[in-house]
Design a protein around this motif. Structure first.
Motif, short mmCIF file in Angstrom:
data_model
loop_
_atom_site.label_atom_id
_atom_site.label_comp_id
_atom_site.label_asym_id
_atom_site.label_seq_id
_atom_site.Cartn_x
_atom_site.Cartn_y
_atom_site.Cartn_z
N GLY A 105 33.50 -43.18 9.02
CA GLY A 105 34.61 -41.65 9.29
C GLY A 105 34.91 -40.12 7.90
N VAL A 106 35.32 -41.69 7.02
CA VAL A 106 35.14 -40.46 5.65
C VAL A 106 33.61 -39.38 5.23
N GLY A 107 32.54 -40.71 6.09
CA GLY A 107 31.85 -40.17 5.69
C GLY A 107 31.24 -38.48 5.96
N VAL A 108 31.55 -39.00 7.26
CA VAL A 108 31.29 -37.80 8.53
C VAL A 108 31.67 -36.99 8.15
N SER A 109 33.19 -36.61 7.32
CA SER A 109 34.13 -35.66 7.69
C SER A 109 33.68 -35.12 6.32
N MET A 110 32.90 -35.80 5.34
CA MET A 110 32.06 -35.28 4.08
C MET A 110 31.24 -34.30 4.28
N MET A 111 30.43 -34.21 5.95
CA MET A 111 29.09 -34.18 5.54
C MET A 111 29.45 -33.09 6.31
N HIS A 112 30.09 -32.96 6.72
CA HIS A 112 30.30 -31.21 7.96
C HIS A 112 30.63 -30.10 7.27
N PRO A 113 31.65 -29.87 6.48
CA PRO A 113 32.25 -29.12 5.42
C PRO A 113 30.75 -28.53 4.98
#
Length: 393
Positions: A105-113
């Protein structure tokens, strides 16, 4: 080819790489339950942990991206997102499984912004809608294919099949890492000029209005994702396979709507496309809530998927334009926090279905659609739209 010209494809691949994990997580739950004897509540805890960690850290990554170069986060985010999901197949301990899922989940959150900010910096000003829709299309396609890829792999080779999710991460790293130097130069040279083309002043009031529409739309979209298949089975009398196929049809029509919306936004304006998509959504939801004919329901679901995602790229662009000095933060909220809010609201819809029957869900979604559509009427026009009379009439 310069990085700027190659960007839409590369960032679309990046978005696909992380969002395929979101679809994969849902599909792997039955296998985890069978393999480790978890109950449904425990399995639901994994989804909650995944969503909550994204909600907390995604705006933080957006703020970091606004202040310093974060291109290195792109491959790191892909490895973290896919690595966490791959590790889930080998974690017989529930605490370790939670850690693996939360790391993903942290990896996904890092990519988006980070990726959305790079899109804004590198895209032609006249094609921001198309650039963001290409980026969003990658995520939508990943979300749609995630369940198919993961469930097929695990069915074939057992829990070790979760390793298949590392393939897109390896592909992205091979494409992006050699060009990190070019990306750093791009971000350095466009950091100041990108803001000068805008007002330079953050409009938090306008952004708050946008968030009301974005969050409500997210609840509707997640409600459809969750209850369409159930509606087909328990209200329309179809098989479970038919329900799953119908949900896939909805996902792929949403992917097509993402691309169509970007083209329309560049031509007719972001506010107009966002308004149009929500105004079209309401009657489609209303008709779907009252029909009990499977043919009509299917015919309604395809255009509903299209219009649901037609305004997706417009929401992201408007958020970035309303907060020109905090584009990363704006992207983190419109792309990430909205997803979490939609996911958290779904159990409330489920509770309503338990109390009053499944048929009550779609009228509720229709009412939310009316609220979201009304919200688009109060969106603040962008400077270029205010100067162009045909976009504000």
């Amino acid at each position: 080819m310069g990085f700027s010209a190659a960007f839409p494809r590369l960032m679309s691949v990046g978005h696909f790489t992380v969002d395929i994990n979101q679809g994969a997580l849902v599909s792997i739950l039955p296998f985890l339950i069978a393999a480790y004897g978890y109950d449904y509540a425990t399995a639901g805890t994994l989804i909650l942990a995944y969503n909550l960690v994204g909600s907390i850290v995604q705006p933080l990554f957006g703020q970091i991206a606004d202040r310093r170069y974060t291109g290195w986060m792109l491959p790191f985010a892909a490895v973290l997102a896919c690595g966490g999901m791959a590790a889930s197949g080998f974690c017989s301990s529930f605490p370790l499984l939670c850690l693996a899922v939360m790391a993903g989940g942290v990896g996904v959150s890092m990519m988006h912004p980070v990726a959305a900010l790079v899109v804004n910096r590198s895209a032609d000003a006249a094609r921001h809608g198309w650039a963001l829709s290409s980026f969003s299309f990658g995520g939508s396609l990943g979300f749609a294919l995630g369940p198919v890829v993961m469930s097929t792999s695990v069915e074939l080779v057992g829990m070790a099949g979760t390793l298949v999710i590392l393939i897109p991460a390896a592909v992205l790293c091979a494409l992006v890492i050699p060009r990190l130097g070019e990306l750093a130069e791009l971000m350095r040279t466009t950091g100041g000029s990108a803001r000068k083309t805008l007002s330079g002043k953050d409009d938090w009031k306008a952004f708050s209005r946008l968030c009301c529409t974005v969050f409500t739309r997210s609840v509707i979209y997640h409600g459809l994702n969750t209850f369409v298949a159930l509606f087909w089975v328990y209200e329309l009398g179809r098989s479970k396979a038919a329900g799953s196929a119908t949900l896939s049809l909805f996902f792929f029509s949403a992917c097509a709507g993402t691309l169509l919306g970007g083209r329309l936004a560049d031509r007719f304006g972001y506010r107009n496309v966002l308004r149009g998509s929500h105004l079209l959504m309401v009657p489609l939801l209303c008709m779907l809530s009252v029909t009990r004919d499977v043919v009509w329901a299917t015919l309604l679901l395809v255009p509903l998927g299209l219009v649901m995602n037609m305004g997706y790229s417009s929401m992201v662009v408007l958020g970035q334009r309303y907060l020109p000095n905090r584009m990363g933060l704006a992207s983190g909220i419109t792309l990430g926090v909205s997803v979490t809010i939609g996911g958290v609201a779904v159990p409330l819809l489920g509770r309503a279905a338990d109390m009053f029957g499944l048929s009550v869900v779609f009228p509720i979604l229709t009412g939310l659609g009316v609220f979201a559509a009304l919200g688009t009427l109060f969106l603040v026009p962008l400077e270029e739209e205010a100067a162009d009379g045909r976009r504000t009439r």
